[in-house]
Design a protein around this motif. Structure first.
Motif, short mmCIF file in Angstrom:
data_model
loop_
_atom_site.label_atom_id
_atom_site.label_comp_id
_atom_site.label_asym_id
_atom_site.label_seq_id
_atom_site.Cartn_x
_atom_site.Cartn_y
_atom_site.Cartn_z
N THR A 1 0.84 -1.19 0.00
CA THR A 1 0.00 0.00 0.00
C THR A 1 0.87 1.24 0.00
OG1 THR A 1 -1.74 -1.14 1.23
CG2 THR A 1 -1.79 1.26 1.23
N THR A 2 0.61 2.15 -0.90
CA THR A 2 1.33 3.42 -0.94
C THR A 2 0.63 4.42 -0.02
OG1 THR A 2 2.07 3.04 -3.21
CG2 THR A 2 2.11 5.31 -2.41
N VAL A 3 1.36 4.96 0.94
CA VAL A 3 0.77 5.91 1.88
C VAL A 3 1.22 7.35 1.60
CG1 VAL A 3 0.41 4.24 3.71
CG2 VAL A 3 2.59 5.43 3.58
N LEU A 4 2.35 7.51 0.93
CA LEU A 4 2.81 8.83 0.49
C LEU A 4 3.37 8.70 -0.91
CD1 LEU A 4 4.78 10.34 3.56
CD2 LEU A 4 2.49 10.94 2.80
N GLY A 5 2.96 9.58 -1.80
CA GLY A 5 3.53 9.63 -3.13
C GLY A 5 4.54 10.75 -3.24
N ASP A 6 5.06 10.97 -4.45
CA ASP A 6 6.11 11.98 -4.60
C ASP A 6 5.62 13.38 -4.26
OD1 ASP A 6 4.46 12.07 -6.79
OD2 ASP A 6 6.06 12.08 -8.29
N ALA A 7 4.38 13.70 -4.61
CA ALA A 7 3.87 15.04 -4.31
C ALA A 7 3.72 15.25 -2.81
CB ALA A 7 2.53 15.26 -5.00
N GLU A 8 3.23 14.22 -2.09
CA GLU A 8 3.08 14.35 -0.64
C GLU A 8 4.43 14.45 0.05
OE1 GLU A 8 -0.64 12.30 -2.10
OE2 GLU A 8 1.49 11.92 -2.38
N ILE A 9 5.41 13.69 -0.43
CA ILE A 9 6.76 13.77 0.15
C ILE A 9 7.35 15.15 -0.06
CG2 ILE A 9 9.13 12.91 -0.08
CD1 ILE A 9 7.94 10.13 -0.59
N ALA A 10 7.18 15.69 -1.25
CA ALA A 10 7.70 17.03 -1.53
C ALA A 10 7.06 18.07 -0.62
CB ALA A 10 7.46 17.39 -3.00
N ARG A 11 5.75 17.98 -0.43
CA ARG A 11 5.07 18.93 0.44
C ARG A 11 5.51 18.77 1.89
NH1 ARG A 11 0.51 17.94 -3.00
NH2 ARG A 11 -0.27 16.33 -1.59
N ALA A 12 5.71 17.54 2.32
CA ALA A 12 6.14 17.31 3.71
C ALA A 12 7.52 17.91 3.95
CB ALA A 12 6.17 15.81 4.00
N LEU A 13 8.44 17.76 3.00
CA LEU A 13 9.78 18.32 3.15
C LEU A 13 9.74 19.85 3.15
CD1 LEU A 13 11.85 15.90 0.87
CD2 LEU A 13 11.80 15.98 3.38
N THR A 14 8.90 20.42 2.31
CA THR A 14 8.77 21.88 2.30
C THR A 14 8.24 22.38 3.64
OG1 THR A 14 8.40 21.92 -0.09
CG2 THR A 14 7.63 23.82 1.17
N ARG A 15 7.25 21.69 4.18
CA ARG A 15 6.71 22.09 5.48
C ARG A 15 7.76 21.98 6.57
NH1 ARG A 15 4.75 18.70 8.99
NH2 ARG A 15 4.18 17.14 7.42
N ILE A 16 8.51 20.87 6.57
CA ILE A 16 9.55 20.69 7.58
C ILE A 16 10.60 21.80 7.49
CG2 ILE A 16 11.50 19.21 8.25
CD1 ILE A 16 9.72 16.79 7.59
N ALA A 17 10.98 22.17 6.27
CA ALA A 17 11.97 23.24 6.09
C ALA A 17 11.48 24.54 6.72
CB ALA A 17 12.28 23.44 4.61
N HIS A 18 10.22 24.87 6.51
CA HIS A 18 9.66 26.09 7.10
C HIS A 18 9.61 25.99 8.62
CE1 HIS A 18 8.37 28.59 3.67
NE2 HIS A 18 8.27 27.44 3.02
N GLU A 19 9.31 24.80 9.14
CA GLU A 19 9.28 24.62 10.59
C GLU A 19 10.67 24.76 11.20
OE1 GLU A 19 7.49 20.82 11.12
OE2 GLU A 19 5.48 21.50 10.58
N VAL A 20 11.69 24.27 10.50
CA VAL A 20 13.06 24.41 10.99
C VAL A 20 13.44 25.88 11.09
CG1 VAL A 20 15.49 24.02 10.38
CG2 VAL A 20 13.85 22.14 10.19
N VAL A 21 13.12 26.64 10.04
CA VAL A 21 13.44 28.07 10.03
C VAL A 21 12.68 28.79 11.13
CG1 VAL A 21 13.26 30.20 8.70
CG2 VAL A 21 14.06 28.11 7.59
N GLU A 22 11.41 28.48 11.29
CA GLU A 22 10.60 29.17 12.30
C GLU A 22 11.08 28.86 13.70
OE1 GLU A 22 5.92 29.57 13.72
OE2 GLU A 22 6.47 28.30 12.02
N ARG A 23 11.35 27.60 13.97
CA ARG A 23 11.76 27.21 15.32
C ARG A 23 13.12 27.78 15.70
NH1 ARG A 23 11.40 21.35 18.26
NH2 ARG A 23 12.77 21.82 20.00
N ASN A 24 14.03 27.86 14.73
CA ASN A 24 15.39 28.30 15.02
C ASN A 24 15.64 29.75 14.66
OD1 ASN A 24 16.70 25.67 15.93
ND2 ASN A 24 15.78 25.04 14.00
N LYS A 25 14.55 30.46 14.31
CA LYS A 25 14.64 31.89 13.96
C LYS A 25 15.69 32.12 12.86
CE LYS A 25 13.11 33.45 18.51
NZ LYS A 25 12.72 32.10 18.97
N GLY A 26 15.61 31.29 11.86
CA GLY A 26 16.56 31.35 10.76
C GLY A 26 17.24 30.01 10.57
N ALA A 27 18.12 29.94 9.57
CA ALA A 27 18.77 28.66 9.28
C ALA A 27 20.28 28.77 9.15
CB ALA A 27 18.20 28.07 7.99
#
Length: 220
Positions: A24-50
């Protein structure tokens, strides 16, 4: 690691890949891309920059995931060069199951030129399971430097922790049973030359029934 709950992700459509094989596929390429983009924004927000952030991918698939995250951080933070903030961390000799599998290939640890001292190190892995790989990674880090903080990003958290470890950033919380196997496919690592199927390899997270003779996943 964070003591608070990771931010829940959106629920993608679960698509049977081949019902006869129980895959069963639970994440496809589009969902993985969106998840990584969200994580990147969370990293920047939590650490007040990168600019003080170092991404260390845990081989095998944590490395290309860290590289993709670095590229996304560079689109958010002007002046940030992806190659300057990404590396890889080999944890082979720090694992607590070496006595069970004494013959292992030792990989390379590669750090950015600025090192990790005083930095915020974000460990990047594909699937978080028992937590033992992350424990090994923490031991490995203590031997190579003294970061200001260590955080954890996982594309998938499938539960069943055996150690008190929790991700700070997670792409998908995925409830599973111990009889299931969670596999991540990435074009960088799984687009192997000589594939006779003729089908292009795309990013995916899939669940299948784990063979009873397979136990290596339980150490992750």
């Amino acid at each position: 690691m964070s003591s608070g709950p990771a931010v829940p992700s959106s629920e993608p459509t679960v698509t049977p890949e081949d019902p006869s094989d129980g895959v069963t596929t639970v994440l496809g390429d589009a969902e993985i891309a969106r998840a990584l983009t969200r994580i990147a924004h969370e990293v920047v927000e939590r650490n007040k920059g990168a600019h003080d952030v170092v991404l260390l991918g845990i081989p095998t698939r944590g490395v290309p995931l860290a590289e993709r995250l670095a590229e996304r951080l560079a689109t958010i933070e002007p002046g940030l060069v992806p190659a300057d903030v990404v590396g890889e961390l080999d944890v082979t000799m720090y694992r607590d199951d070496l006595h069970r599998h004494p013959v292992r290939t030792i990989g390379a640890t590669r750090l950015p030129a600025s090192g990790i001292d005083g930095k915020v190190v974000v460990l990047v892995d594909d699937v978080l399971f028992s937590g033992r790989t992350i424990r090994a990674a923490l031991d490995a880090i203590s031997d190579i430097g003294r970061p200001r903080a260590v955080q954890l990003a996982a594309l998938v958290d499938r539960g069943h922790r055996e150690l008190p470890i929790r991700p700070d950033y997670v792409g998908k919380n995925l409830p599973t049973s111990l009889s299931e196997r969670v596999s991540v496919r990435l074009v960088e690592t799984d687009g192997t030359p000589g594939d006779t199927t003729g089908e292009p390899v795309t990013d995916a997270v899939v669940i299948s029934q784990r063979p009873t003779s397979t136990s290596s996943e339980g150490t992750r």
